[in-house]
Design an enzyme around this catalytic site. Structure first.
Site, mmCIF file in Angstrom:
data_model
loop_
_atom_site.group_PDB
_atom_site.id
_atom_site.type_symbol
_atom_site.label_atom_id
_atom_site.label_comp_id
_atom_site.label_asym_id
_atom_site.label_seq_id
_atom_site.Cartn_x
_atom_site.Cartn_y
_atom_site.Cartn_z
ATOM 1 N N GLU A 78 0.123 -0.905 5.900
ATOM 2 C CA GLU A 78 1.148 -0.290 6.732
ATOM 3 C C GLU A 78 0.934 1.204 6.904
ATOM 4 O OE1 GLU A 78 4.910 1.532 7.970
ATOM 5 O OE2 GLU A 78 3.820 1.893 6.109
ATOM 6 N N ASP A 130 0.847 -1.194 0.000
ATOM 7 C CA ASP A 130 0.000 0.000 0.000
ATOM 8 C C ASP A 130 0.882 1.242 0.000
ATOM 9 O OD1 ASP A 130 0.741 -0.794 2.695
ATOM 10 O OD2 ASP A 130 -0.568 0.793 3.437
#
Length: 461
Positions: A149, A86
């Site tokens: 994250e 991400d």
């Protein structure tokens, strides 16, 4: 001779091409109704990475679309490399396409090249080099591909809660070299409130920022006022403030300099600059007090001093603070206002040393806490086995002095036991993650693949 680098160099074109394909997927967290935990594009990126790993000959696993991994070797014990797919939103200020994987002048550009798709792909090709070398290992090696994250690490929480294997030792290539043995405590908060508007100048709307952990490069406000007052405001001269007349008032735009929320001194906070300007205008009522609080207690400060949480330690330095996002809309004589705050306290301090003070200050100003995400600080002694082995690998391959360091950035190391951040940024290199025109040099991509291959071998042999 293991010749990891030679094997990686031979596949450099494939490494770059696979990374470019990964960058082309804008894997920003989204609540898009797709049914996937972190959005359709993040899911596409996971599938792309698992397909790439499978094509390179590794068994892969998808854990309920929360994260995935590939694995190599045998043994009861496992060492891990934790990466994430991400990315933060691209933000403003790009001069190249953020999601194209453009290769130019020895660099590959795009959101995620440094944080953390580039290191993830480097780790995969490093593992491939290790596999092709056929070296004997006592432990399995698992590359974990996380998906959350940047917005809370819910993926790693899910992994551990649902029986995910804990490594005996692990690294996450999402920090700096030589090795990160300490990470500041990390707090993301959202505060919101509704404020009555009075007087002849009122905020119609205010917007700025992309995420908690990005120093905003631009912020805008639209104000309602009489034509006479609008002209007076338009004549005000402030650095990095642009004012335009509108049909019902003025539009104000503040310019800043984007940076990572963990190194806010490298940027200039556009939201803070805008609020300081707005605080000079004749706003009224509760709205004026809210703006004055944000301008006076935070403004463009990055150390939390005016909020009463300025603190530091010898290991990791000062607390850092970033006002990452502001959103406000007026309706029916009230301004509904929301702000997203990111602050990081020193490794030897605790949440109790700063969190309650921030909440109390916002409460007194009329805000309430809408959400709180806290990751406690991390610290591993410099002479521990994991720190020592990683330092030896770095020193041997680079010929440079290797000492551990503490950082303000938060990584998966906080979420997974026995894990530390290791790379991808080399000492002296520009910190480029979360900034416009994010890039990684192709040579650094190979450097990271080699160092990670050596680290995996040392930890697993």
């Amino acid at each position: 001779m293991l010749e990891f680098r030679k094997r990686i160099e031979e596949k450099k074109e494939n490494l770059v091409a696979d990374l470019a394909g990964c960058i082309r997927i804008p894997s920003v967290y989204a609540e898009d109704g797709s049914g996937y935990p972190y959005g359709k594009k993040v899911q596409e990126c996971l599938e792309y990475m698992l397909e790439t790993a499978a094509r390179l000959g590794f068994p892969v696993h998808n854990m309920d679309n929360q994260l995935g991994w590939c694995e190599y070797g045998e043994g009861e014990e496992m060492i891990a490399v934790l990466c994430h797919l991400d990315v933060v939103p691209e933000g403003d200020g790009w001069t190249v396409p953020p999601y194209e994987g453009l290769v130019r002048d020895g660099r590959i550009y795009g959101r995620g090249t440094m944080d953390d798709k580039g290191p993830a792909m480097a780790a995969l090709y490093g593992l491939l080099a290790l596999k092709e070398a056929g070296v004997p290992l006592k432990r399995r090696i698992r590359l974990l591909f996380g998906l959350n994250e940047e917005t809370g690490s819910a993926d790693m929480k899910y992994y551990l809660k649902h029986g995910g294997e804990v490594p005996v030792m692990g690294v996450t290539p999402d920090g700096e070299y030589p090795v990160i043995n300490g990470e500041k405590g990390l707090i993301n908060e959202v505060f919101s409130g509704s404020f009555r508007q009075e007087g002849g100048v009122r905020l119609a709307e205010i917007r700025g920022g992309e995420a908690h952990n990005i120093v905003p490069a631009e912020a805008r406000a639209r104000l309602l006022c009489s034509p006479e007052t609008a002209r007076e405001i338009a004549e005000m001269k402030e650095d990095q403030i642009a004012i335009e007349l509108t049909e019902d008032g003025v539009s104000v735009t503040a310019a800043g300099v984007g940076a990572h929320g963990g190194t806010p001194w490298e940027g200039e906070n556009a939201i803070g600059r805008l609020l300081i300007f707005l605080d000079k205008l004749p706003l009224g009522g509760e709205e004026a007090r809210a703006v004055s609080f944000l301008a006076g207690r935070i403004g463009m400060e990055w150390d939390g001093a005016s909020l009463g949480i300025g603190m530091e330690d010898e290991e990791s330095g000062k607390l850092t603070l970033n006002l990452g996002v502001i959103e406000g809309q007026a309706c029916g004589g009230e301004l509904t206002l929301s702000v997203k705050l990111n602050y990081r306290y020193p490794v030897t301090k605790k949440f109790e040393d700063c969190g309650p003070q921030v909440e109390a200050a916002f409460k007194e100003a009329g805000f309430s806490m809408a959400s709180l995400n806290h990751k406690a600080s991390l610290y591993m002694e410099p002479d521990s086995p994991l720190v020592s082995r990683l330092l030896e690998v770095y020193a041997r391959l680079t010929g440079q002095e290797a000492r551990p360091k503490c950082i303000g950035g938060g990584t998966y190391a906080k979420m997974m036991p026995n894990t530390l951040a290791f790379g991808p940024i080399f000492p002296g290199d520009e910190v480029r993650e979360h900034k416009p025109d994010e890039y990684m040099e192709l040579e650094r991509l190979v450097d990271n693949a080699e160092i990670l291959a050596e680290a995996m071998y040392e930890l697993a042999k």
